[in-house]
Scaffold this motif. Structure first.
Motif, PDB file in Angstrom:
ATOM      1  N   ASN A 163     -45.843  48.022  66.029  1.00 51.02           N
ATOM      2  CA  ASN A 163     -45.181  49.193  66.615  1.00 51.02           C
ATOM      3  C   ASN A 163     -44.221  49.824  65.630  1.00 51.02           C
ATOM      4  OD1 ASN A 163     -46.393  49.209  69.113  1.00 51.02           O
ATOM      5  ND2 ASN A 163     -44.799  47.995  70.099  1.00 51.02           N
ATOM      6  N   GLN A 190     -49.690  44.766  68.398  1.00 50.31           N
ATOM      7  CA  GLN A 190     -48.707  45.825  68.575  1.00 50.31           C
ATOM      8  C   GLN A 190     -47.261  45.339  68.491  1.00 50.31           C
ATOM      9  OE1 GLN A 190     -49.645  48.902  68.576  1.00 50.31           O
ATOM     10  NE2 GLN A 190     -51.804  48.449  68.726  1.00 50.31           N
ATOM     11  N   GLN A 235     -44.082  61.422  74.724  1.00 47.61           N
ATOM     12  CA  GLN A 235     -43.424  60.972  75.950  1.00 47.61           C
ATOM     13  C   GLN A 235     -44.323  61.374  77.112  1.00 47.61           C
ATOM     14  OE1 GLN A 235     -39.422  62.718  75.310  1.00 47.61           O
ATOM     15  NE2 GLN A 235     -38.743  60.596  75.559  1.00 47.61           N
ATOM     16  N   GLU A 293     -43.406  44.162  70.267  1.00 49.41           N
ATOM     17  CA  GLU A 293     -42.467  44.632  71.281  1.00 49.41           C
ATOM     18  C   GLU A 293     -42.154  46.117  71.098  1.00 49.41           C
ATOM     19  OE1 GLU A 293     -37.871  43.680  72.552  1.00 49.41           O
ATOM     20  OE2 GLU A 293     -39.052  42.106  71.590  1.00 49.41           O
ATOM     21  N   TYR A 294     -42.033  46.830  72.223  1.00 50.74           N
ATOM     22  CA  TYR A 294     -41.695  48.255  72.179  1.00 50.74           C
ATOM     23  C   TYR A 294     -40.252  48.422  71.703  1.00 50.74           C
ATOM     24  CZ  TYR A 294     -40.768  53.031  73.565  1.00 50.74           C
ATOM     25  OH  TYR A 294     -40.419  54.357  73.552  1.00 50.74           O
ATOM     26  N   ARG A 295     -40.054  49.331  70.753  1.00 46.58           N
ATOM     27  CA  ARG A 295     -38.729  49.659  70.234  1.00 46.58           C
ATOM     28  C   ARG A 295     -38.663  51.155  69.991  1.00 46.58           C
ATOM     29  NH1 ARG A 295     -37.488  44.789  69.514  1.00 46.58           N
ATOM     30  NH2 ARG A 295     -37.988  43.270  67.988  1.00 46.58           N
ATOM     31  N   GLU A 296     -37.457  51.670  69.948  1.00 47.01           N
ATOM     32  CA  GLU A 296     -37.234  53.058  69.555  1.00 47.01           C
ATOM     33  C   GLU A 296     -36.241  53.075  68.403  1.00 47.01           C
ATOM     34  OE1 GLU A 296     -35.968  55.337  72.955  1.00 47.01           O
ATOM     35  OE2 GLU A 296     -37.959  55.224  73.875  1.00 47.01           O
ATOM     36  N   PRO A 330     -46.844  58.693  68.911  1.00 52.59           N
ATOM     37  CA  PRO A 330     -46.524  58.461  70.317  1.00 52.59           C
ATOM     38  C   PRO A 330     -45.746  59.658  70.860  1.00 52.59           C
ATOM     39  CG  PRO A 330     -45.187  57.048  68.895  1.00 52.59           C
ATOM     40  CD  PRO A 330     -46.143  57.782  68.015  1.00 52.59           C
ATOM     41  N   GLY A 369     -40.661  50.959  64.391  1.00 50.24           N
ATOM     42  CA  GLY A 369     -39.309  50.429  64.543  1.00 50.24           C
ATOM     43  C   GLY A 369     -38.536  50.570  63.255  1.00 50.24           C
ATOM     44  N   GLY A 386     -40.680  55.912  68.807  1.00 45.39           N
ATOM     45  CA  GLY A 386     -40.952  54.517  69.126  1.00 45.39           C
ATOM     46  C   GLY A 386     -42.351  54.369  69.679  1.00 45.39           C
ATOM     47  N   GLY A 387     -42.776  53.131  69.867  1.00 47.86           N
ATOM     48  CA  GLY A 387     -44.103  52.873  70.410  1.00 47.86           C
ATOM     49  C   GLY A 387     -45.119  52.603  69.323  1.00 47.86           C
ATOM     50  N   SER A 388     -46.375  52.876  69.637  1.00 49.46           N
ATOM     51  CA  SER A 388     -47.446  52.564  68.700  1.00 49.46           C
ATOM     52  C   SER A 388     -48.262  53.799  68.352  1.00 49.46           C
ATOM     53  CB  SER A 388     -48.366  51.482  69.287  1.00 49.46           C
ATOM     54  OG  SER A 388     -48.915  51.918  70.511  1.00 49.46           O
TER      55      SER A 388
END
Length: 168
Positions: free
Chosen positions: A162, A100, A139, A102-105, A137, A164, A76-78
């Protein structure tokens, strides 16, 4: 003013793709392990695909993140440090812009893959890169640096969303 309007419109293309992703994430997430480890470069098969121009204004591309055989992982992320490269591996200095979303995984495995969408206008400057290079991306830090073939021309600037689920 014209530059702002173009950037806003490109951002709208990526935002529309992000909204489409939101509608499919719940359906595709069903049955996926929520405790899957974070994806590394070795866990993924990454490819870029031409989505053809949308009407007469935009051209889209999809960067696909599929799990390697037997792998289940979450991403997830960008994308970071994005560069378009020529056939000799030299940076083509293609302009990039925000968008970008919304952040998603997404947990990838089997037939389930994740995507990041790239959009550009079809009018104005164009480039025909051979490759795209970016950092995945991670962690708490950047992930692996990836270089993969790029399928066709792009406009400039290019806007990325992002990572997703794919739009349906």
């Amino acid at each position: 003013m014209k530059r702002l309007r173009k950037s806003t419109t490109i951002g709208s293309l990526v935002a529309a793709a992000a909204l489409a992703l939101a509608g499919t994430s719940a359906a595709q997430a069903a049955g996926t392990p929520s405790d899957a480890p974070w994806c590394t470069g070795d866990d993924l098969v990454i490819s870029a695909h031409d989505m053809r121009p949308h009407g007469t204004v935009f051209k889209g591309h999809e960067i696909r993140f599929a799990a390697a055989e037997g792998v289940t992982c979450t991403i997830g992320g960008s994308l970071s440090n994005v560069r378009f490269l020529d056939a000799e591996g030299q940076d083509m200095n293609v302009s990039l812009t925000g968008g970008q979303g919304e952040y998603r995984e997404a947990t990838v495995h089997g037939y389930y893959h994740a995507v990041a969408y790239a959009g550009s206008r079809i009018d104005g400057p164009r480039a025909t890169p051979a490759f795209i290079q970016f950092d995945l991306p991670g962690q708490g830090s950047l992930g692996a640096r990836i270089t993969t073939a790029w399928p066709s021309w792009i406009g400039s600037p290019v806007s990325f969303g992002n990572i997703g689920w794919p739009a349906s």
